[in-house]
Design a protein around this motif. Structure first.
Motif, mmCIF file in Angstrom:
data_model
loop_
_atom_site.group_PDB
_atom_site.id
_atom_site.type_symbol
_atom_site.label_atom_id
_atom_site.label_comp_id
_atom_site.label_asym_id
_atom_site.label_seq_id
_atom_site.Cartn_x
_atom_site.Cartn_y
_atom_site.Cartn_z
ATOM 1 N N ASP A 28 -0.303 -31.365 37.327
ATOM 2 C CA ASP A 28 0.706 -32.413 37.439
ATOM 3 C C ASP A 28 0.897 -32.818 38.898
ATOM 4 O O ASP A 28 1.002 -31.967 39.783
ATOM 5 C CB ASP A 28 2.028 -31.912 36.857
ATOM 6 C CG ASP A 28 3.105 -32.973 36.879
ATOM 7 O OD1 ASP A 28 3.138 -33.799 35.938
ATOM 8 O OD2 ASP A 28 3.902 -32.984 37.831
ATOM 9 N N SER A 88 17.942 -34.792 24.577
ATOM 10 C CA SER A 88 16.517 -35.115 24.501
ATOM 11 C C SER A 88 16.280 -36.571 24.895
ATOM 12 O O SER A 88 17.049 -37.459 24.539
ATOM 13 C CB SER A 88 16.007 -34.870 23.084
ATOM 14 O OG SER A 88 14.662 -35.294 22.961
ATOM 15 N N GLY A 92 9.227 -33.395 25.311
ATOM 16 C CA GLY A 92 9.135 -32.697 26.587
ATOM 17 C C GLY A 92 9.998 -33.263 27.691
ATOM 18 O O GLY A 92 9.859 -32.869 28.855
ATOM 19 N N ARG A 93 10.927 -34.156 27.357
ATOM 20 C CA ARG A 93 11.795 -34.776 28.366
ATOM 21 C C ARG A 93 13.262 -34.634 27.964
ATOM 22 O O ARG A 93 13.608 -34.786 26.788
ATOM 23 C CB ARG A 93 11.444 -36.252 28.572
ATOM 24 C CG ARG A 93 10.069 -36.467 29.194
ATOM 25 C CD ARG A 93 9.752 -37.941 29.351
ATOM 26 N NE ARG A 93 8.462 -38.149 29.960
ATOM 27 C CZ ARG A 93 8.238 -38.232 31.270
ATOM 28 N NH1 ARG A 93 9.267 -38.141 32.103
ATOM 29 N NH2 ARG A 93 7.028 -38.412 31.747
ATOM 30 N N TYR A 94 14.106 -34.372 28.954
ATOM 31 C CA TYR A 94 15.523 -34.194 28.730
ATOM 32 C C TYR A 94 16.301 -34.814 29.885
ATOM 33 O O TYR A 94 15.734 -35.134 30.931
ATOM 34 C CB TYR A 94 15.882 -32.699 28.650
ATOM 35 C CG TYR A 94 15.050 -31.916 27.670
ATOM 36 C CD1 TYR A 94 15.495 -31.682 26.375
ATOM 37 C CD2 TYR A 94 13.808 -31.389 28.044
ATOM 38 C CE1 TYR A 94 14.728 -30.958 25.471
ATOM 39 C CE2 TYR A 94 13.032 -30.671 27.148
ATOM 40 C CZ TYR A 94 13.502 -30.460 25.866
ATOM 41 O OH TYR A 94 12.737 -29.752 24.985
ATOM 42 N N TYR A 95 17.606 -34.959 29.690
ATOM 43 C CA TYR A 95 18.455 -35.421 30.780
ATOM 44 C C TYR A 95 19.874 -34.942 30.533
ATOM 45 O O TYR A 95 20.233 -34.537 29.423
ATOM 46 C CB TYR A 95 18.433 -36.948 30.901
ATOM 47 C CG TYR A 95 19.241 -37.656 29.841
ATOM 48 C CD1 TYR A 95 20.573 -38.031 30.068
ATOM 49 C CD2 TYR A 95 18.690 -37.937 28.595
ATOM 50 C CE1 TYR A 95 21.316 -38.666 29.092
ATOM 51 C CE2 TYR A 95 19.423 -38.563 27.610
ATOM 52 C CZ TYR A 95 20.739 -38.931 27.863
ATOM 53 O OH TYR A 95 21.474 -39.545 26.888
ATOM 54 N N ASP A 105 17.159 -35.668 35.446
ATOM 55 C CA ASP A 105 16.100 -35.813 34.456
ATOM 56 C C ASP A 105 15.205 -34.583 34.512
ATOM 57 O O ASP A 105 14.858 -34.103 35.598
ATOM 58 C CB ASP A 105 15.288 -37.076 34.737
ATOM 59 C CG ASP A 105 16.090 -38.328 34.430
ATOM 60 O OD1 ASP A 105 16.190 -38.697 33.250
ATOM 61 O OD2 ASP A 105 16.630 -38.942 35.378
ATOM 62 N N ARG A 107 11.669 -32.662 32.978
ATOM 63 C CA ARG A 107 10.388 -32.870 32.299
ATOM 64 C C ARG A 107 9.652 -31.543 32.198
ATOM 65 O O ARG A 107 9.465 -30.852 33.196
ATOM 66 C CB ARG A 107 9.542 -33.885 33.082
ATOM 67 C CG ARG A 107 8.173 -34.157 32.468
ATOM 68 C CD ARG A 107 7.567 -35.424 33.080
ATOM 69 N NE ARG A 107 7.433 -35.326 34.517
ATOM 70 C CZ ARG A 107 6.359 -34.805 35.129
ATOM 71 N NH1 ARG A 107 5.355 -34.322 34.414
ATOM 72 N NH2 ARG A 107 6.290 -34.758 36.449
ATOM 73 N N GLU A 108 9.257 -31.179 30.976
ATOM 74 C CA GLU A 108 8.476 -29.961 30.799
ATOM 75 C C GLU A 108 7.067 -30.200 31.306
ATOM 76 O O GLU A 108 6.430 -31.193 30.960
ATOM 77 C CB GLU A 108 8.429 -29.556 29.329
ATOM 78 C CG GLU A 108 7.689 -28.248 29.098
ATOM 79 C CD GLU A 108 7.738 -27.790 27.650
ATOM 80 O OE1 GLU A 108 6.722 -27.271 27.171
ATOM 81 O OE2 GLU A 108 8.798 -27.952 27.010
ATOM 82 N N PHE A 123 9.242 -26.430 34.443
ATOM 83 C CA PHE A 123 9.949 -27.696 34.325
ATOM 84 C C PHE A 123 10.045 -28.366 35.700
ATOM 85 O O PHE A 123 10.177 -27.691 36.732
ATOM 86 C CB PHE A 123 11.367 -27.488 33.788
ATOM 87 C CG PHE A 123 11.418 -27.006 32.370
ATOM 88 C CD1 PHE A 123 11.471 -27.903 31.318
ATOM 89 C CD2 PHE A 123 11.401 -25.652 32.090
ATOM 90 C CE1 PHE A 123 11.514 -27.462 30.012
ATOM 91 C CE2 PHE A 123 11.449 -25.195 30.786
ATOM 92 C CZ PHE A 123 11.497 -26.105 29.742
ATOM 93 N N TYR A 124 10.006 -29.686 35.690
ATOM 94 C CA TYR A 124 10.233 -30.492 36.889
ATOM 95 C C TYR A 124 11.574 -31.185 36.711
ATOM 96 O O TYR A 124 11.850 -31.773 35.656
ATOM 97 C CB TYR A 124 9.121 -31.524 37.054
ATOM 98 C CG TYR A 124 9.433 -32.621 38.052
ATOM 99 C CD1 TYR A 124 9.351 -32.387 39.419
ATOM 100 C CD2 TYR A 124 9.806 -33.891 37.613
ATOM 101 C CE1 TYR A 124 9.642 -33.394 40.331
ATOM 102 C CE2 TYR A 124 10.091 -34.897 38.511
ATOM 103 C CZ TYR A 124 10.008 -34.647 39.869
ATOM 104 O OH TYR A 124 10.305 -35.655 40.772
#
Length: 205
Positions: A28, A88, A92-95, A105, A107-108, A123-124
């Motif tokens: 990544d 969600s 793979g994305r959350y906030y 934010d 991001r897995e 996670f980022y």
């Protein structure tokens, strides 16, 4: 430390006693960029007694962060609500948005396991606080302790924090009292992480 680190870190990351966990190939762009920076690192380590099979099933679930938040909420005093709710934003994305209307934010990046002795994920995180925008990487692993006769799981978390402001980074590293502050936060986090981990592994669902 930002609140998201305190809660996400509750998902646990580990390098512990037992077989060596292979290093993950960095693919990544955000991960590679931050790892090249001189980030502020905050490690936490500990262990609990629990089933690796149970822990692995939880860590590989598609709604891992939601489960972590639920486990964290059960630790709070009765009637107290978490400061924010992780939501969600797609696969793979959350906030989340905290009480100060500041958004983060999440991001897995990846997950990896040998299915029997260790599990890792990363996670980022990007967001903004009163000190300005920041980014962080949160690495999480759980590993079976092969030297123990019972089900002992070792965990550690490795958080890399990168505030965008150069002055902020200098203050975090060199101002008197800042290191002591983060040492105290780390000690507090260890208690939170251990309790969340124990709740996740021992609660039947």
């Amino acid at each position: 430390m930002c609140k998201v680190c305190q809660v996400l870190v509750c998902a646990f990351l580990a390098i512990a006693r037992g077989a060596e966990v292979p290093r993950q190939t960095v693919a990544d762009a955000d991960e590679a960029r931050l790892l090249k920076n001189n980030t502020l690192r905050i490690p936490v380590a500990g262990c609990i007694t629990g089933s690796f099979t149970r822990a692995g099933a939880i860590l590989q679930s598609s709604n891992l962060l939601e489960k972590v938040q639920q486990a964290y909420a059960t630790q709070l005093p009765k009637g107290t609500k978490p400061e924010f709710e992780v939501k969600s934003a797609g696969a793979g994305r959350y906030y989340y948005v905290n009480k100060y209307d500041e958004r983060c934010d999440i991001r897995e990046l990846w997950r990896a396991t040998d299915t029997n002795t260790w599990f890792r994920c990363a996670f980022y995180v990007s967001g903004e606080r009163n000190f300005g925008p920041f980014e962080s990487l949160i690495y999480m692993t759980v590993q079976r302790d092969e030297k123990s006769a019972s089900d002992v799981l070792n965990y550690t978390t490795d958080v890399h924090v990168w505030p965008h402001g150069a002055i902020v980074r200098v203050i975090l590293r060199y101002m008197p009292g800042v290191e002591l502050y983060f040492r105290k936060k780390t000690a507090d986090m260890k208690v939170i992480i251990t309790n969340v981990f124990l709740n996740l592994v021992t609660t039947q669902s």
